[in-house]
Design a protein around this motif. Sequence first.
Motif, PDB file in Angstrom:
ATOM      1  N   UNK A  80      -6.703 -65.794-107.257  1.00  0.00           N
ATOM      2  CA  UNK A  80      -5.269 -66.023-106.832  1.00  0.00           C
ATOM      3  C   UNK A  80      -4.537 -67.292-107.091  1.00  0.00           C
ATOM      4  N   UNK A  81      -3.534 -67.341-107.679  1.00  0.00           N
ATOM      5  CA  UNK A  81      -2.944 -68.556-107.753  1.00  0.00           C
ATOM      6  C   UNK A  81      -1.786 -68.614-106.999  1.00  0.00           C
ATOM      7  N   UNK A  82      -1.104 -69.691-106.294  1.00  0.00           N
ATOM      8  CA  UNK A  82       0.069 -69.576-105.403  1.00  0.00           C
ATOM      9  C   UNK A  82       1.005 -69.939-106.391  1.00  0.00           C
ATOM     10  N   UNK A  83       1.756 -68.845-106.900  1.00  0.00           N
ATOM     11  CA  UNK A  83       2.876 -68.988-107.738  1.00  0.00           C
ATOM     12  C   UNK A  83       4.170 -69.549-107.316  1.00  0.00           C
ATOM     13  N   UNK A  84       4.271 -69.492-106.109  1.00  0.00           N
ATOM     14  CA  UNK A  84       5.281 -70.091-105.469  1.00  0.00           C
ATOM     15  C   UNK A  84       5.616 -71.523-105.800  1.00  0.00           C
ATOM     16  N   UNK A  85       4.612 -72.309-106.145  1.00  0.00           N
ATOM     17  CA  UNK A  85       4.724 -73.560-106.402  1.00  0.00           C
ATOM     18  C   UNK A  85       5.050 -73.847-107.891  1.00  0.00           C
ATOM     19  N   UNK A  86       5.337 -72.880-108.705  1.00  0.00           N
ATOM     20  CA  UNK A  86       5.945 -72.889-109.785  1.00  0.00           C
ATOM     21  C   UNK A  86       7.536 -73.250-109.382  1.00  0.00           C
ATOM     22  N   UNK A  87       8.045 -72.546-108.519  1.00  0.00           N
ATOM     23  CA  UNK A  87       9.492 -72.440-108.369  1.00  0.00           C
ATOM     24  C   UNK A  87       9.756 -73.453-107.222  1.00  0.00           C
ATOM     25  N   UNK A  88       8.686 -73.707-106.364  1.00  0.00           N
ATOM     26  CA  UNK A  88       8.789 -74.615-105.149  1.00  0.00           C
ATOM     27  C   UNK A  88       7.653 -75.658-105.076  1.00  0.00           C
ATOM     28  N   UNK A  89       7.678 -76.429-105.977  1.00  0.00           N
ATOM     29  CA  UNK A  89       6.394 -77.436-105.829  1.00  0.00           C
ATOM     30  C   UNK A  89       6.337 -78.398-104.646  1.00  0.00           C
ATOM     31  N   UNK A  90       7.559 -78.495-104.052  1.00  0.00           N
ATOM     32  CA  UNK A  90       7.689 -79.291-102.894  1.00  0.00           C
ATOM     33  C   UNK A  90       6.972 -78.615-101.726  1.00  0.00           C
ATOM     34  N   UNK A  91       6.490 -77.314-101.788  1.00  0.00           N
ATOM     35  CA  UNK A  91       5.839 -76.833-100.639  1.00  0.00           C
ATOM     36  C   UNK A  91       4.536 -77.663-100.747  1.00  0.00           C
ATOM     37  N   UNK A  92       3.789 -78.391-101.791  1.00  0.00           N
ATOM     38  CA  UNK A  92       2.699 -79.158-101.636  1.00  0.00           C
ATOM     39  C   UNK A  92       3.022 -80.476-100.636  1.00  0.00           C
ATOM     40  N   UNK A  93       4.165 -81.071-100.596  1.00  0.00           N
ATOM     41  CA  UNK A  93       4.658 -81.904 -99.698  1.00  0.00           C
ATOM     42  C   UNK A  93       5.004 -81.459 -98.529  1.00  0.00           C
ATOM     43  N   UNK A  94       5.458 -80.525 -98.320  1.00  0.00           N
ATOM     44  CA  UNK A  94       5.870 -79.804 -96.924  1.00  0.00           C
ATOM     45  C   UNK A  94       4.899 -79.098 -96.065  1.00  0.00           C
ATOM     46  N   UNK A  95       3.789 -78.807 -96.776  1.00  0.00           N
ATOM     47  CA  UNK A  95       2.759 -77.825 -96.082  1.00  0.00           C
ATOM     48  C   UNK A  95       1.549 -77.893 -96.704  1.00  0.00           C
ATOM     49  N   UNK A  96       1.026 -79.005 -96.978  1.00  0.00           N
ATOM     50  CA  UNK A  96      -0.134 -79.074 -97.937  1.00  0.00           C
ATOM     51  C   UNK A  96      -1.497 -78.151 -97.636  1.00  0.00           C
ATOM     52  N   UNK A  97      -1.613 -77.906 -96.106  1.00  0.00           N
ATOM     53  CA  UNK A  97      -2.800 -76.952 -95.890  1.00  0.00           C
ATOM     54  C   UNK A  97      -2.495 -75.375 -95.473  1.00  0.00           C
ATOM     55  N   UNK A  98      -0.900 -75.397 -95.837  1.00  0.00           N
ATOM     56  CA  UNK A  98      -0.424 -74.031 -95.554  1.00  0.00           C
ATOM     57  C   UNK A  98      -0.032 -73.515 -96.786  1.00  0.00           C
ATOM     58  N   UNK A  99       1.487 -73.156 -96.879  1.00  0.00           N
ATOM     59  CA  UNK A  99       2.252 -72.873 -97.923  1.00  0.00           C
ATOM     60  C   UNK A  99       1.936 -73.507 -99.218  1.00  0.00           C
ATOM     61  N   UNK A 100       1.677 -74.628 -99.207  1.00  0.00           N
ATOM     62  CA  UNK A 100       1.153 -75.429-100.378  1.00  0.00           C
ATOM     63  C   UNK A 100      -0.118 -75.335-101.086  1.00  0.00           C
ATOM     64  N   UNK A 101      -0.786 -74.379-100.307  1.00  0.00           N
ATOM     65  CA  UNK A 101      -2.309 -74.132-101.276  1.00  0.00           C
ATOM     66  C   UNK A 101      -1.958 -73.908-102.482  1.00  0.00           C
ATOM     67  N   UNK A 102      -3.030 -73.955-103.367  1.00  0.00           N
ATOM     68  CA  UNK A 102      -2.795 -74.021-104.805  1.00  0.00           C
ATOM     69  C   UNK A 102      -3.742 -72.750-105.530  1.00  0.00           C
ATOM     70  N   UNK A 103      -5.109 -72.713-105.309  1.00  0.00           N
ATOM     71  CA  UNK A 103      -5.973 -71.608-105.839  1.00  0.00           C
ATOM     72  C   UNK A 103      -6.714 -70.900-104.678  1.00  0.00           C
ATOM     73  N   UNK A 104      -7.092 -69.701-105.077  1.00  0.00           N
ATOM     74  CA  UNK A 104      -8.061 -68.835-104.231  1.00  0.00           C
ATOM     75  C   UNK A 104      -9.008 -68.475-105.169  1.00  0.00           C
ATOM     76  N   UNK A 105     -10.519 -69.152-104.889  1.00  0.00           N
ATOM     77  CA  UNK A 105     -11.782 -69.033-105.791  1.00  0.00           C
ATOM     78  C   UNK A 105     -12.717 -68.065-105.085  1.00  0.00           C
ATOM     79  N   UNK A 106     -13.252 -67.320-105.918  1.00  0.00           N
ATOM     80  CA  UNK A 106     -14.532 -66.522-105.491  1.00  0.00           C
ATOM     81  C   UNK A 106     -15.569 -67.493-105.782  1.00  0.00           C
TER      82      UNK A 106
END
Length: 126
Positions: A80-106
């Motif tokens: 999984x990729x957090x596609x919200x970051x493409x339109x809302x990169x500020x989520x990384x600043x606002x909530x780096x451990x929550x909504x600002x996650x980047x990838x999900x990896x097996x």
Amino acid sequence: MSFDIDTDCRYLESHEWVRPDGDTARIGITDFAQDELGDVVFVELPSEGDDVTRDAEFGVVESIKAVSDLYAPVSGEVVAVNERLFDEPELVNDDPFGDGWMLEVAYEESDFDGLLTAKEYRDQTE
């Protein structure tokens, strides 16, 4: 200054975190890293199905101050990729451990060997 550190995560010295959740693990950057970068304006991430390798570059985060490579704390297939970051990169600043996650990896559980604990990471950033 005190930064949030999630005790459920393990860390790379380069300020990425990984949080296991069953057979997958979420990856992002730390509160310390987002603060150092300043306002995040762009995130480049791999696609679902791509493989990432521990300690290898998997993407880029761009802020008003700098462009920084992102490094994988574990190896595995991106599920999984957090596609919200493409339109809302500020989520990384606002909530780096929550909504600002980047990838999900097996991932491979053995990859957690050698990663920093929350306490070790806090000691590094103080």
